[in-house]
Write an enzyme that holds these catalytic residues in place. Sequence first.
Site, short mmCIF file in Angstrom:
data_model
loop_
_atom_site.label_atom_id
_atom_site.label_comp_id
_atom_site.label_asym_id
_atom_site.label_seq_id
_atom_site.Cartn_x
_atom_site.Cartn_y
_atom_site.Cartn_z
N GLU A 11 8.12 16.07 16.02
CA GLU A 11 8.70 15.87 14.68
C GLU A 11 8.02 16.84 13.70
OE1 GLU A 11 7.61 12.34 12.36
OE2 GLU A 11 9.73 12.02 11.94
N CYS B 164 13.32 10.43 7.91
CA CYS B 164 13.06 10.04 9.30
C CYS B 164 14.31 10.13 10.16
CB CYS B 164 12.50 8.63 9.34
SG CYS B 164 13.58 7.47 8.48
N GLU C 179 8.82 0.97 11.47
CA GLU C 179 9.84 2.02 11.41
C GLU C 179 9.10 3.35 11.44
OE1 GLU C 179 12.07 0.77 7.96
OE2 GLU C 179 12.90 -0.92 9.06
N LYS D 226 0.89 -1.17 0.00
CA LYS D 226 0.00 0.00 0.00
C LYS D 226 0.93 1.21 0.00
CE LYS D 226 -2.07 2.97 1.82
NZ LYS D 226 -1.78 4.36 1.40
P1 NAD Z 1 1.86 8.23 7.56
O1 NAD Z 1 1.92 7.44 8.83
O2 NAD Z 1 0.95 9.38 7.48
O3 NAD Z 1 1.48 7.29 6.34
C1 NAD Z 1 2.24 6.14 6.02
C2 NAD Z 1 1.34 5.14 5.31
O4 NAD Z 1 0.36 4.66 6.22
C3 NAD Z 1 0.60 5.70 4.11
O5 NAD Z 1 0.62 4.73 3.08
C4 NAD Z 1 -0.80 5.90 4.66
O6 NAD Z 1 -1.80 5.86 3.68
C5 NAD Z 1 -0.92 4.74 5.61
N1 NAD Z 1 -1.90 4.90 6.69
C6 NAD Z 1 -2.27 6.04 7.32
N2 NAD Z 1 -3.18 5.78 8.28
C7 NAD Z 1 -3.40 4.43 8.27
C8 NAD Z 1 -4.22 3.55 9.02
N3 NAD Z 1 -5.01 4.00 10.00
N4 NAD Z 1 -4.20 2.23 8.72
C9 NAD Z 1 -3.39 1.76 7.75
N5 NAD Z 1 -2.59 2.54 6.99
C10 NAD Z 1 -2.58 3.87 7.26
O7 NAD Z 1 3.38 8.67 7.28
P2 NAD Z 1 3.90 9.61 6.11
O8 NAD Z 1 3.43 11.00 6.38
O9 NAD Z 1 3.61 8.98 4.81
O10 NAD Z 1 5.49 9.54 6.34
C11 NAD Z 1 6.19 10.39 7.20
C12 NAD Z 1 6.45 9.71 8.53
O11 NAD Z 1 7.14 8.49 8.30
C13 NAD Z 1 7.33 10.50 9.47
O12 NAD Z 1 6.81 10.39 10.77
C14 NAD Z 1 8.67 9.80 9.37
O13 NAD Z 1 9.52 9.96 10.50
C15 NAD Z 1 8.25 8.38 9.19
N6 NAD Z 1 9.31 7.60 8.56
C16 NAD Z 1 10.00 6.70 9.32
C17 NAD Z 1 11.04 5.96 8.76
C18 NAD Z 1 11.85 4.98 9.57
O14 NAD Z 1 12.60 4.22 8.98
N7 NAD Z 1 11.74 4.97 10.88
C19 NAD Z 1 11.34 6.13 7.41
C20 NAD Z 1 10.60 7.06 6.68
C21 NAD Z 1 9.58 7.77 7.26
#
Ligand code: NAD
Length: 484
Positions: A388, A286, A252, A176
Site C-alpha cells: 500500500e 483506504c 478497518e 484518539k
Molecule cells: P496509522 O495506523 O499510522 O495511525 C492510525 C492511528 O493509530 C493514529 O491515531 C495513530 O496515532 C495511532 N497509533 C499508531 N500506533 C499505535 C499504537 N501502537 N497503539 C495505539 N495507537 C496507535 O494510520 P494512518 O497513517 O493514520 O492512516 C492511514 C492508514 O489507514 C492506511 O493504511 C489506510 O489504508 C488505513 N485506513 C483504512 C480505512 C478502512 O476503512 N479500512 C480507512 C482509512 C484509512
Amino acid sequence: MKQFLNFINGEFVATGKTFDKRTPVDNRVIGQVHEAGMAEVDAAVAAAHAAMKGEWGRLSVVRRTELLHAVADEINRRFDEFLAAELADTGKPHSLASHIDIPRGAANFKVFADIVKNVPTESFTMTTPDGGTAVSYALRTPLGVVAVVCPWNLPLLLMTWKVGPALACGNAVIVKPSEETPATATLLAEVMNTVGIPKGVYQVLHGFGPGSAGEFLTRHPDVDGITFTGETRTGEAIMAAAAKGVRPVSFELGGKNAGIVFADADIDKAVAGITRSAFENCGQVCLGTERVYVQRPIFDTFVQALKAKAEALVIGPPDQPGVGLGPLISAEHKRKVMDYYALAVAEGATVVTGGGAPAMPAALADGHWVQPTIWTGLPESARVIREEIFGPCCHIAPFDTEAEAIALANATDYGLATTVWTQDLGTAHRMAAAIEVGLCWINSWFLRDLRTAFGGAKASGIGREGGVHSLEFYTELRNVMIKL
Ligand code: NAD
C-alpha cells in the site's frame, strides 16, 4: 497560536507537553497540540466509567437519540468552522470536504440514532421438555468504554462513523485522533458541551501511537473495547494490546485494491471512476485503487484516457478554483510516496505520467505536493504492486479473461475493496462473488449507503460496521429466557 487541548470530563485540558501541528499546504506551524500522557488517559477512562454509571447510563433510547440528532444539527450549524478546521489540517480540496467529509460527519450521528431506535431484537418461543412454554428475547446493552483510534485521511468522517453508533448504543467514547489531524475532534467537543451530552461521554486525547496516548489508551485495562481505523501494522500492535483482558476489537485497516475494467465497460464512465478511485484525496483513501487491470482490447485507449485525466487535475490549495488534487498529509508521508515513485522506476516501470513533485509557486513550495502518477509494465511481484502506497498513483496492467482478472485481484494479502466496470450483468455478479473483499463496487466507487456493512477481508480488517452491523460491535447481546 491555536491550541488543541484534550477534552476530559467536559473540560478542555492543557498538558505540559506539546507538539506542532503543521499545515500540509506550506508546512507552516498552525497550532500546538497538547499531548496526553498516562495521567490524562487514566482520568478520561475514570470519567467515562462514571458517565456510564450516571445520567448517560440511565437515559432512555429516545432521549439519547434526540441528543445525537442535536449533535448533527449543531455540526451543520457550525458547518463552515468544521470545514475550515478540516481544510487547515488536511489541505484537501474545499469541494471534496464540503461534499463528503463534513456532511457525512453530521449524518453519522443521525443515521445510527435512527437505526438504534428502530431495529428490533430477536425473540423465540419454544416448547419445554415438560410440555410447558419458554420465551426468549434479547436485550442489547452497551459494550462500555470504547477507545476510538483514528487516522488522518478522512478525520471527521471516519471518527464520527464510530462515535455515532457507539454513542447511539449508549457507550462512552474516548477518541484518539491522528497526531496529524487534531482539529475536528476537538471542535466536536465544543458541540457536545453545547448540546448537553453529559460529561465523560465523549472525550478526546491527543498524541501519538507507541509510547503515547494511543498505546496508553489501548493498553488501559478499563477500556472495554477498541475500534480502530489505520494501518494493518498498527492493527497488529493494538490487537496484541487488546489480548490482555480479551477485549473486543473492530478494525478497518489498509488495502491494495484492484480496479477491473472489462472491454464492454462504458469507457468514459470507467475512466472517470478510476480517476476518482486512484487520485481522490490525493490517493489517501483506504478504498482507493492502486492496481488497475484493463481488458486487452481497450488497454491502450484506457491508459491514454486516464493519463489525460491525471494531467488535467489541478494541483493546489483547498480554495483554489477548480482544484482537484491537494497535498499529501505530511513531509514524512511525501518522503514515503516519493520513495515508491523512485522504486517503481528501479523495478522497471514505464512512467506514463507524473512520477515526481510538481513545480509550485514560491508560497506553496514547502507543501507536500506530488504529481498524480500512472505506471505500466511492472511484474506482479513488484513491491509497488504488492504494498500500500497511499498516494495518487496506480499501475495499469492488461488482462485477457475473467478468470485471469479474478486471480490478479485476489493475489494480495489485503481484501478491502474493488471496483469493477462492465456492462454485462453476468460478469458483474460473477466478479462480485469471486473477489475476496469486504466491499465490491460495480460501475461505481465510494458510493455508500450507511445501512450496509463496511469492512475488510483478509489483512484489511476484523468485523463489519455500518447499519445493524455496528450494533453487533457496540453492544453486548444478552439472551433472557423466561419459563412460563
Ligand atoms: P496509522 O495506523 O499510522 O495511525 C492510525 C492511528 O493509530 C493514529 O491515531 C495513530 O496515532 C495511532 N497509533 C499508531 N500506533 C499505535 C499504537 N501502537 N497503539 C495505539 N495507537 C496507535 O494510520 P494512518 O497513517 O493514520 O492512516 C492511514 C492508514 O489507514 C492506511 O493504511 C489506510 O489504508 C488505513 N485506513 C483504512 C480505512 C478502512 O476503512 N479500512 C480507512 C482509512 C484509512
